[in-house]
Design a protein around this motif. Structure first.
Motif, PDB file in Angstrom:
ATOM      1  N   ARG A  22      12.203   6.393  -3.876  1.00 25.30           N
ATOM      2  CA  ARG A  22      11.546   5.452  -2.959  1.00 25.30           C
ATOM      3  C   ARG A  22      10.020   5.645  -2.983  1.00 25.30           C
ATOM      4  NH1 ARG A  22      13.592   5.560   3.122  1.00 25.30           N
ATOM      5  NH2 ARG A  22      12.772   7.659   2.982  1.00 25.30           N
ATOM      6  N   ILE A  40       8.307  -0.485   9.610  1.00 25.74           N
ATOM      7  CA  ILE A  40       9.364  -0.605  10.636  1.00 25.74           C
ATOM      8  C   ILE A  40       8.741  -1.140  11.933  1.00 25.74           C
ATOM      9  CG2 ILE A  40      11.070   0.700  12.008  1.00 25.74           C
ATOM     10  CD1 ILE A  40      11.386   2.534   9.571  1.00 25.74           C
ATOM     11  N   GLU A  59       2.590  -0.266   9.036  1.00 27.49           N
ATOM     12  CA  GLU A  59       3.907   0.368   9.209  1.00 27.49           C
ATOM     13  C   GLU A  59       4.974  -0.691   8.997  1.00 27.49           C
ATOM     14  OE1 GLU A  59       5.366   3.407   9.617  1.00 27.49           O
ATOM     15  OE2 GLU A  59       7.243   2.304   9.769  1.00 27.49           O
ATOM     16  N   GLY A  92      -0.947   9.416  13.573  1.00 28.71           N
ATOM     17  CA  GLY A  92      -1.748  10.642  13.574  1.00 28.71           C
ATOM     18  C   GLY A  92      -2.872  10.575  12.545  1.00 28.71           C
ATOM     19  N   LYS A  93      -2.496  10.234  11.317  1.00 26.84           N
ATOM     20  CA  LYS A  93      -3.525  10.239  10.269  1.00 26.84           C
ATOM     21  C   LYS A  93      -4.444   9.022  10.401  1.00 26.84           C
ATOM     22  CE  LYS A  93      -0.565  13.115   7.563  1.00 26.84           C
ATOM     23  NZ  LYS A  93       0.649  12.922   8.379  1.00 26.84           N
ATOM     24  N   PRO A 136       3.541   7.357  13.468  1.00 26.92           N
ATOM     25  CA  PRO A 136       2.993   6.849  14.732  1.00 26.92           C
ATOM     26  C   PRO A 136       1.463   6.759  14.779  1.00 26.92           C
ATOM     27  CG  PRO A 136       3.660   9.133  14.977  1.00 26.92           C
ATOM     28  CD  PRO A 136       4.063   8.730  13.587  1.00 26.92           C
ATOM     29  N   PRO A 194       7.377   8.499   3.351  1.00 25.98           N
ATOM     30  CA  PRO A 194       8.623   8.948   3.976  1.00 25.98           C
ATOM     31  C   PRO A 194       9.270   9.943   3.006  1.00 25.98           C
ATOM     32  CG  PRO A 194       8.843   6.680   3.165  1.00 25.98           C
ATOM     33  CD  PRO A 194       7.411   7.071   2.999  1.00 25.98           C
ATOM     34  N   ILE A 213       7.120   2.849  -3.718  1.00 25.36           N
ATOM     35  CA  ILE A 213       6.045   2.548  -2.760  1.00 25.36           C
ATOM     36  C   ILE A 213       4.683   2.620  -3.454  1.00 25.36           C
ATOM     37  CG2 ILE A 213       4.872   3.412  -0.678  1.00 25.36           C
ATOM     38  CD1 ILE A 213       7.608   4.250   0.413  1.00 25.36           C
TER      39      ILE A 213
END
Ligand SMILES: C[S@@+](CC[C@H](N)C(=O)[O-])C[C@H]1O[C@@H](n2cnc3c(N)ncnc32)[C@H](O)[C@@H]1O
Length: 445
Positions: free
Chosen positions: A206, A134, A132, A113-114, A111, A178, A210
């Motif tokens: 995964r 998604i 992001e 934060g970083k 969301p 993730p 990435i």
């Protein structure tokens, strides 16, 4: 809550791993610390006399969890509730040698934060691309960065493989991958149910994919910050070693004494058994080679237009350190000298936030966008502002209207110096322009 809530195979793993030890299991069942990070771009901290987080310049612990929803400063982006371990990113950024105006990609950013931490670190310099994959989560990322209020940020909604078109562009890429989420077992009980040996293997595979997807977009000499919120070796040290086998790079030695060195000296951990944090792993990998100037080909021609600020733009903004671009009828402020970079990014990525959006150009003038109200350094001090009480502010944030004295036309509203958004005052009443999707839904009285 007892230890038995933790997945059995996880308990076995941890118990057999001398690096972690059973103290970790006890810590995962203890109460979680609450922490926040102040937005240094919006002035003095609004919460004071708090215990500082030693490894994060603007990070603090709270004695207890307040209702953030009922604090207008939270909605105005004056601070971000963030787990203390994640705030090690601040120490990392201060440990590596980045150029004065770095271009940083936060690849798995929602969301946000970083991303808000990186925006703070940049303090107006360079550019942050927060991405992001998604779509629903990318909207939350956009909301959080809009509230943070800085024009040197851009939000995209792309798959990591889409960055292949942008060769040698970034000085630094953060991959907050993730992961199987073992470090979140205390905060997020759902993570315990989702955990399995297979999910660890799936996440590790995964994560490799990435990293490889974006590797070419990192400049030679640039830094990859790889982090997870999990404790197992596969997703952490083993993945770091695997990366070094695939590419020409080296691990950067960091001077961050508060964090525990990882297994075989690879990376660092925040362990809840040793620090007031959730679990966090990080390692920094530097790409070898000399920096080269690379001209990236755009997939398509940019549809952005650079515009000269006309007098009416200066009525809304302090234009000293901004350039302005237009897309369709929408106007954006971006940092000086970055038009070409924005065009390149806009033509290669799916951009959902571009600098600070000023608003829509209509026949009657500008219809201001919430981003402009929330960017304290950009908004002109000439714009009329109405200072609200806490009760009024919460009703405003719910999308309501009520009696309010004010100048006819567009006004910002604020609470104790924190801008919240726009209203259009009509003389005897006002239209509440706070975005529907941001509104407080809970009862406030
Ligand atoms: C650990 S979270 C990021 C947290 C964020 N960096 C922060 O500090 O607020 C990982 C993010 O990766 C995203 N993600 C999931 N699958 C992904 C994939 N295949 N490629 C890239 N990102 C993915 C998730 O949606 C999630 O937002």
């Amino acid at each position: 809550m007892t230890e038995t809530n933790l997945p059995e195979a996880f308990v076995k793993r941890v118990s057999n791993d001398p690096f972690l030890g059973t103290a970790l299991l006890d810590a995962l069942n203890a109460e979680q610390p609450i922490s926040i990070r102040m937005n240094s771009l919006k002035g003095e901290p609004v919460l004071t006399n708090l215990e500082a987080i030693p490894w994060s310049k603007n990070g603090f612990y709270l004695a207890e969890r307040p209702s953030f929803t009922l604090d207008p400063h939270f909605h105005g982006g004056r601070y971000y509730p963030q787990e203390a371990g994640s705030q090690f990113i601040d120490s990392i950024l201060r440990n590596i040698e980045l150029p004065l105006h770095p271009i940083i990609l936060d690849l798995c950013a929602a969301p946000g934060g970083k991303s808000t931490l990186i925006a703070d670190y940049l303090n107006g310099r360079g550019l942050l691309i927060a991405n992001e994959v998604i779509q629903a989560r990318s909207k939350i990322l956009k909301e959080n960065l809009t509230k943070w209020g800085t024009k040197n940020t851009l939000v995209s909604n792309n798959d990591p493989s889409d960055f292949e078109a942008l060769k040698n562009l970034f000085d630094c890429i953060l991959i907050d991958a993730p992961c199987s989420g073992e470090g979140m077992f205390r905060k997020d009980l759902g993570a315990r149910n989702e955990w399995s040996e297979e999910s660890v293997n799936m996440c590790a595979a995964r994560q490799k994919r990435i990293v490889m997807d974006v590797w070419d977009s990192l400049k030679p000499g640039g830094f990859l910050i790889y982090s997870t919120c999990t404790f197992n070796e596969q997703e952490n040290e083993e993945n770091a070693s695997w990366i070094l086998q695939q590419v020409d790079a080296q691990i950067v030695s960091l001077q961050i004494p508060s964090a525990k060195k990882g297994r075989n000296g690879i990376g660092h951990y925040a362990l809840p058994s040793e620090l007031k944090t959730e679990g966090f792993f990080f390692v920094v990998i530097q790409k070898n080679g000399e920096e080269r100037i690379q001209k990236n080909k755009s997939k398509k021609k940019s549809t952005l237009t650079r515009i000269k600020p006309e007098s009416w733009v200066s009525e809304w903004t302090s234009i000293t350190d901004s350039e302005f671009i237009q897309w369709n009828n929408y106007l954006f402020a971006i940092p000086v000298g970055q038009s070409e970079l924005f065009e390149q990014l806009h033509s290669n990525l799916r951009i959902i936030k571009m600098g600070t959006e000023l608003g829509e150009i209509s026949r009657k003038g500008l219809i201001p966008h919430e981003a402009l109200a929330l960017d304290h350094s950009l908004l002109s001090s000439e714009i009329p502002d109405i200072s609200l009480t806490k009760d009024q502010a919460l009703h405003y944030l719910k999308g309501e209207t009520f009696h309010l004295e004010g100048t006819q036309g567009f006004n910002t509203v604020s609470f104790e110096g924190t801008k919240l958004g726009w209203i259009k005052h009509l003389g005897n009443r006002f239209n509440n322009l706070y975005p529907k999707e941001w509104r407080i839904r809970m009862r406030i009285d």
